[in-house]
Scaffold this active site. Structure first.
Site, PDB file in Angstrom:
ATOM      1  CG  HIS A  80      -2.132  -0.850   1.032  1.00 40.67           C
ATOM      2  ND1 HIS A  80      -3.310  -0.637   1.690  1.00 40.67           N
ATOM      3  CD2 HIS A  80      -2.341  -1.911   0.244  1.00 40.67           C
ATOM      4  CE1 HIS A  80      -4.205  -1.535   1.312  1.00 40.67           C
ATOM      5  NE2 HIS A  80      -3.630  -2.334   0.448  1.00 40.67           N
ATOM      6  CE1 TYR A 209      -5.589   3.892   8.612  1.00 43.47           C
ATOM      7  CE2 TYR A 209      -6.204   3.736  10.928  1.00 43.47           C
ATOM      8  CZ  TYR A 209      -5.415   3.332   9.862  1.00 43.47           C
ATOM      9  OH  TYR A 209      -4.445   2.369  10.065  1.00 43.47           O
ATOM     10  N   PRO A 301      -4.863   0.170  18.513  1.00 39.03           N
ATOM     11  CG  PRO A 301      -6.616  -1.204  17.846  1.00 39.03           C
ATOM     12  CD  PRO A 301      -6.055  -0.509  19.030  1.00 39.03           C
ATOM     13  CE  LYS A 305       3.524   3.280  13.574  1.00 38.75           C
ATOM     14  NZ  LYS A 305       4.301   2.988  12.412  1.00 38.75           N
ATOM     15  CE1 TYR A 393      -1.589   3.934   9.415  1.00 40.81           C
ATOM     16  CE2 TYR A 393      -0.210   2.744   7.850  1.00 40.81           C
ATOM     17  CZ  TYR A 393      -1.384   2.856   8.573  1.00 40.81           C
ATOM     18  OH  TYR A 393      -2.344   1.872   8.476  1.00 40.81           O
TER      19      TYR A 393
END
Ligand code: RFL
Ligand code: PHB
Length: 398
Positions: A80, A209, A301, A305, A393
Site C-alpha cells: 500500500h 480511517y 490499534p 504499531k 505511519y
C-alpha cells in the site's frame, strides 16, 4: 524416544510466548546460533487463528525477509502506497512514497506472519512447545533464572542464562521482576473497537480511517476477497447483540461521503470487541529478564504499531544476544531497554494522536470536535502536517 524425553531442561535463552515477538526472536536466535526454547500456553491452531493486526512496516518486512520467513508474504501481501482519511463527508489521501521519500507499507495479516514463522520453526528451528503454560519465572537476579511451566499436565522447569517474556499483556514473566523496580505508564480509553471479518472484496484499494459524528470506523482488508472492518463502540459492548444489518448500516453511516462511493456488504465470518489501551512498562529489562512486545507495551490499534513494535524489540534483542554469545560483550543487552523505549514512546505518541484525533469520546465537548476537524483540515492543507503523519505511519529503519 518419546517426544517428552526430548524436552530440554536447560537452554541459553528461554522464551515465554509464541506470538509474533517470541516466534521471530526464536528465528533470529536460531540463525545467530544462540540456543533457545519457546514455551507457548495455547495450542497451535489457537495461536495461528487469533485475529489481530494487519499492517507491516518496511523494517518488519525486512526482518521477516532476513529470517527466510517471507516467501508467502512476497506472493500474497498487498503493498500500500497510502491511506485515506475521511471526515465531513469527504476523503483525503496520504501518499506515503511522495511524503516520505519512497516508503510504503504491506497489508499481510498477523495470523499469516505467525503461521509462516511456526512452519519454519518446526522444520528447522529451536524447540517450540505448545500447551506449555509458564506459571512463574524465578531467579531474575541470579545467573540462572528458571521458567516453571506445565506441559501435558506435568510440572516442569527450564533453566536459562536469560529469560525473555514475549507473553503479552497478561503474561507472567513481568511478575518475576520486583514491582518496585518497574514503572507502568498507562491510559485506558472510554471506547472499544468492534472488529469484523467479511467475505467481500474490500470497497477501497487502500485503508480508510473515518472520523464521523457517529464515531470512528476503519476499512481494512485481509486479501482481495476478505474485508476487515472496525467500528468504535462503547466499552462493554456485546458483539453478538448486533445484527449483521445493524453493523453494515452503522459502517455505511460512518463512511458516508458525498458522491457515489458505496460500501459493499457480504457475509460476516468473525466478530469481536477489543478495548483500547496505551501502556508502557519501564525498564524493559531487569536482571536476567527481558520483556518484549505486548509484555512491555500496548498501543491502541489506530496507528497499526503493535506488531511492528514487537518485531523491532526482538530484532534489537537478537542482535544483542548474538554479540554477547560471540564476544562476551553485554553492551547491547545493557542498552536494550533504552534503545527500544525511544521507538516505543514515538509509537505511543502517534497511536494516541491517531486515536484521539479520530474517535469521539462519550459526551465529547463540541469544542473538542472542532479541534479534531481543524487538525484533519490541517493534514489535508499542509504537506508538512501530512508528512508527519505519513512518516510515523510507515515507521523508521532499525
Ligand atoms: P501476543 O501476540 O499477545 O503473544 C503472546 C503469546 O504469549 C502467550 N502466553 C503464554 N505462553 C506461555 N505461558 C504463559 N503464561 C503465557 N501467557 C501468554 C500467548 O498465548 C500468546 O501466544 O504478543 P506479541 O508477540 O508481543 O505480539 C504483539 C501483537 O500481537 C500485538 O501488538 C498486536 O496484535 C496488537 N493488536 C493489534 N494491533 C494492530 O496493529 N492492529 C490490530 O488490529 C490489532 N488487533 C491487537 C489486536 C491485540 C489484541 N490483544 C492482545 C488483546 C487485537 C487483540 C485482541
Ligand atoms: C487491521 O487490518 O486489522 C488493521 C489495520 C490498520 C489498523 C488497525 C488494524 O490501524
Amino acid at each position: 524416544m518419546s517426544e517428552t524425553t526430548n524436552i530440554p531442561a536447560t537452554t541459553t535463552v528461554g522464551i515465554v510466548g509464541a506470538g509474533p515477538a517470541g516466534l521471530l526472536l526464536a528465528r533470529l536466535l536460531h540463525q545467530a546460533g544462540v540456543d533457545c526454547v519457546v514455551l507457548e500456553a495455547r495450542d497451535r491452531a489457537y495461536v495461528e487463528q487469533r485475529q489481530r493486526a494487519g499492517v507491516l512496516e518496511q523494517s518488519t518486512v525486512d526482518v521477516l525477509r532476513a529470517t527466510g520467513a517471507a516467501a508467502r508474504l512476497e506472493r500474497e501481501s498487498i503493498v500500500h502506497d497510502g491511506i485515506e482519511l475521511s471526515w465531513n463527508r469527504r476523503r483525503h489521501r496520504i501518499d506515503f512514497p511522495e511524503l516520505t521519500g519512497g516508503s510504503r507499507v504491506w497489508v499481510y495479516a498477523q495470523t499469516e506472519v505467525v503461521k509462516d514463522l511456526i512452519a519454519l520453526q518446526l522444520v528447522d528451528g529451536a524447540p517450540l512447545l505448545f500447551e506449555a503454560q509458564a506459571t512463574a519465572v524465578t531467579g531474575a537476579d541470579t545467573d540462572r533464572p528458571v521458567i516453571h511451566y506445565t506441559h501435558e499436565g506435568v510440572a516442569r522447569t527450564l533453566s536459562c542464562d536469560y529469560v525473555v517474556g514475549c507473553d503479552g499483556y497478561h503474561g507472567v514473566t513481568r511478575n518475576a521482576i520486583p514491582a518496585d523496580e518497574l514503572t507502568t505508564y498507562e491510559r485506558v480509553y472510554p471506547y472499544s473497537w468492534f472488529g469484523i471479518l467479511a467475505d467481500v472484496a474490500p470497497s477501497n484499494d487502500e485503508l480508510v480511517y473515518a472520523h464521523s459524528p457517529r464515531g470512528f470506523a476503519l476499512l481494512s482488508m485481509r486479501s482481495h476477497t476478505v474485508s476487515r472492518l472496525y467500528l468504535q463502540v462503547p466499552n462493554g459492548t456485546d458483539p453478538h447483540v448486533w445484527s449483521d444489518e445493524r453493523i453494515w448500516d452503522e459502517l455505511d453511516a460512518r463512511f458516508a461521503v458525498d458522491g457515489d462511493w458505496k460500501l459493499a456488504r457480504g457475509p460476516i465470518t468473525q466478530r469481536a470487541v477489543l478495548p483500547l489501551r496505551s501502556s508502557v512498562t519501564e525498564p524493559m529489562r531487569w536482571g536476567r529478564i527481558f520483556l518484549a512486545g505486548d509484555a512491555a507495551h500496548i498501543v491502541p490499534p489506530t496507528g497499526a504499531k503493535g506488531l511492528n513494535l514487537a518485531a523491532a524489540d526482538v530484532t534489537v534483542l537478537a542482535r544483542a544476544f548474538e554479540q554477547w554469545q560471540r564476544t562476551g560483550a553485554s553492551a547491547g543487552l545493557d542498552d536494550y531497554s533504552r534503545h527500544c523505549l525511544e521507538r516505543v514512546w514515538r509509537a505511543e505518541q502517534f497511536s494516541y494522536f491517531m486515536t484521539t484525533t479520530l474517535h469521539t469520546a462519550p459526551e465529547q465537548n463540541p469544542f473538542d470536535t472542532r479541534l479534531q476537524i481543524s487538525q484533519l483540515d490541517r493534514i489535508s492543507a499542509s504537506p508538512y502536517a501530512a508528512a508527519e503523519l505519513a512518516l510515523n505511519y510507515v515507521g523508521t529503519a532499525l
